[in-house]
Design a protein around this motif. Structure first.
Motif: not given
Length: 727
Positions: A204-213
């Motif tokens: 996420s820090y690298q702005s890669v999509p990761l839709p995770l809860l």
């Protein structure tokens, strides 16, 4: 009286008397219908927990870890979509029940009772385990108690964005799907979980999509060890790349409101979030656990006084949705219905044979679009000058590189991942040029964490990709091997073949690497890989075989949904010569893209009947070096390359040694627990007329420097063993 009965009687008494715990008023977007659905799911969860304990006492049930106290997860289910993949904590029956209420045709009462009874009609595991899970509900079964499902949840979430760029044929998740994984506060401390949190934040820090809860169900205790107050919030409220949300799991309205906010954040921002959910644990850890042996009675009773079902009755009443008398009637009706259904569920058939238990070890084949291989035009565009080089013999590492190129051309769903596989092209250059040829979205440079590499592969495989993860050295697998043993290999087993995670795991390994690294970079231990049911282990001995076997390995993963480990002998990557300097005896021509070595096909070199040398990997090379001296002694020899180490191709091996008087097993793995033990046992059972001997590595780690090979078989050692055996 058992604690579950005390909680039950307390609920009946307190609701009838209007003695409900205090708390804030209901607030938030939870509708009346949703509130009733969540309460009904909670009542069914509670009734099932009590019934599982009754079944165990009667010898009709076999595993009683329960969800009581965690009923707030029903509201989390309502805040998500039914197509959002959910990797559940084992205390999340309420989540599955609430989701089942949103999908037509579901009967969670019957399904879960069949699971409690270990019935072969259990729709998720077929009677193999008491697990949550459902194909129709997009809930893969989990058996983890240490949060080992978190890395693959990260991988599944990553696959959502990857599938938007390049959608695989067998994709399951929608383009705007969210992946949810839940776990307990104690499990959050496990290194596997911490690696997953770190990987999610790093991504996420690298702005890669990761839709995770992430959903942490914090009941404050792990079996008997308390979680320090405030520990979870302190550890996660300000974690880089991970948005923190907090809710009271005893309050359906608050849980739904916060869970909805978290889900909306994840879905819209494509970034991971951490939902910290306050819960309590009723009845102790599991059926055999007595909480008063490590907690005071006052502590236990204080928790029970905060029963989330009591809070729900109060909240529904205050919201004008349902009066306590009606809530009590629903609870009683649910208890009675569960008892009636259980009486039928315990009569249903159970597994009775080894073949029945094992029938789901091997996943079912799946239909795949036909592929005719890469076109000449596509190959010319990608390979360029390498096409001319294919006319000359090459070393193994280069032939593997070309095979990977052809495979990625033919199958766009193939994705590779690992440390240094991308821009650098691997430590040994095996994946050079692949990023330039196929882009960084198919050649993923990962962080240094083998559990996360394998989790990424497992999760992407569940969304239709064919991952080819790389572990840089065999020795580095051992800190992450449970991702293969406890997650990848067990998924079809515990889902009755309904969920799969096919892949081809490439590992550089084995010994004989000169002057580099000792036992960290030379590791001849493969026992753990051969010990995992359902996993295929392949070991090539030369470049042409490696290319052909890789093609078969991808076919096995893509079409038969298998987990394949492809172990590449490091020392043979650059090997050119066999007997003398510059003789080029170990280089090979690149086989045409349609040439394949089938699963279980062994290699046979020579027709001698005096001696069969049965070996693999570096052993094939060393046996060929020893061959002139052996035959000079008048021993007519053939060399048998096993190629596939698990499962052993026993019938093919017997055909390969047919007619030989002596069998020498040359095994570069260790004397104890090595491959030779299985080969010797097989030949002893199946070829009783042949004389047998083996030469193996010592039970030792591998040294750095001049002694790098002294603990393993050698050319001279093979010659001596062969002549001694054939005296």
């Amino acid at each position: 009286m058992a604690r579950c009965e005390i909680v039950h009687e307390n609920f009946l008494r307190r609701v009838a008397a209007g003695d409900l715990p205090s708390g804030r008023a209901p607030a938030g977007p939870l509708t009346a219908d949703q509130a009733v659905a969540a309460f009904r799911a909670a009542c069914l969860t509670r009734a099932l927990d009590r019934q599982s304990r009754a079944m165990q006492r009667a010898g009709q049930g076999f595993y009683t870890i329960g969800s009581s106290g965690h009923e707030g997860m029903a509201a989390v289910a309502l805040a998500l979509r039914t197509g959002d993949m959910a990797f559940l904590h084992y205390r999340d029956a309420a989540f599955q029940i609430a989701r089942a209420g949103q999908v037509p045709g579901q009967n969670p009462t019957w399904d879960m009772l069949l699971s409690f009874a270990s019935s072969s009609e259990d729709p998720i595991s077929g009677g193999r385990h008491k697990v949550l899970g459902s194909k129709a509900l997009m809930i893969p079964p989990q058996t983890s108690t240490i949060a080992s499902h978190l890395p693959k949840a990260v991988g599944a979430a990553y696959s959502v964005g990857a599938a938007r760029r390049r959608r695989p044929e067998h994709a399951l998740l929608a383009e705007d799907a969210v992946v949810m994984c839940s776990f307990g506060d104690a499990s959050a401390n496990h290194s596997t979980a911490q690696g997953a949190f770190n990987t999610a934040g790093w991504t996420s820090y690298q702005s890669v999509p990761l839709p995770l809860l992430f959903v942490c169900e914090d009941n404050g205790i792990g079996i008997s060890t308390k979680t320090p107050k405030g520990w979870i919030e302190a550890g996660f409220s300000a974690r880089p790349g991970l948005k923190y949300f907090k809710a009271d799991g005893l309050d359906l309205y608050d849980t739904y409101r916060v869970a909805s906010e978290a889900a909306d954040y994840v879905r819209s921002r494509k970034k991971p979030a951490f939902l910290h959910l306050r819960t309590i644990r009723l009845y102790g850890h599991a059926g055999a656990d007595v909480p008063t042996t490590y907690l005071s009675r006052e502590e236990v009773e204080a928790e029970e006084a905060q029963d989330p079902l009591l809070h729900s009755v109060r909240l529904l009443d205050q919201a004008g949705v349902m009066q306590p008398a009606e809530a009590l009637a629903i609870y009683k009706e649910t208890v009675d219905r569960v008892a009636r259904v259980a009486a039928e569920a315990v009569t249903r058939p159970r597994l009775k044979s080894a073949s029945g238990v094992m029938s789901s070890l091997i996943p079912p084949k799946r239909d795949c679009r036909p592929t005719n291989g890469p076109t000449p035009e596509a190959r010319a565009a990608v390979f360029g000058g390498d096409l001319k080089a294919m006319e000359e013999p090459q070393i193994m590492s280069r032939l593997i590189n070309w095979a990977l190129t052809d495979l990625m051309l033919a199958h766009p769903e193939i994705v590779m991942m690992g440390e240094d596989v991308g821009r650098k092209g691997g430590v040994y250059g095996v994946t050079q040029k692949l990023t330039a040829r196929f882009g960084p979205d198919r050649m993923i440079d990962t962080l240094l964490d083998e559990q996360s590499i394998l989790g990424l592969a497992i999760g992407m495989a569940q969304n239709g990709f064919v991952p080819m993860p790389e572990i840089q050295f065999l020795a580095y697998l051992h800190n992450a091997e449970d991702q293969i043993r406890g997650e990848a290999a067990t998924l079809p087993f515990f889902s009755n073949g309904q969920f799969t995670n096919p892949m081809v795991l490439r590992i550089a390994g084995l010994g004989y690497q000169k002057g580099f690294g000792g036992h960290f970079h030379n590791d001849n231990s493969v026992a753990v890989l051969r010990d995992i049911p359902g996993v295929i282990l392949a070991v090539p001995s030369n470049g042409a075989d490696a290319a052909r076997m890789l093609r078969e390995s991808v076919r096995l993963a893509r079409e038969e949904q298998r987990v394949v480990v492809f172990l590449e002998p490091i020392a043979l990557y650059p090997m050119r010569d066999l007997h003398t300097d510059k003789d080029g005896g170990w280089m090979r021509l690149y086989p045409a893209p349609d040439e394949v070595i089938g699963f279980g096909d062994v290699g046979v070199q020579g027709t001698g009947t005096d001696l069969a040398i049965v070996t693999f990997g570096n052993g094939v090379y060393l046996s060929n070096q020893a061959l002139p001296a052996i035959e000079a002694a008048g021993i007519k020899t053939r060399i048998v390359d096993t190629r596939w180490l698990s499962p052993l191709p026993k019938e093919a091996l017997m055909q390969a040694v047919s007619g030989c008087k002596h069998i020498l097993v040359v095994d570069e793995t260790r004397h104890s627990g090595g491959v030779a033990e299985a080969l010797m046992a097989h030949f002893h059972e199946a070829a009783p007329g042949a004389r047998l001997a083996r030469i193996t590595a010592e039970d030792s780690f591998i040294a750095t420097g001049p002694a790098y090979a002294v603990t393993m078989p050698s050319k001279d050692g093979i010659t001596a063993a062969a002549t001694e055996l054939c005296k």
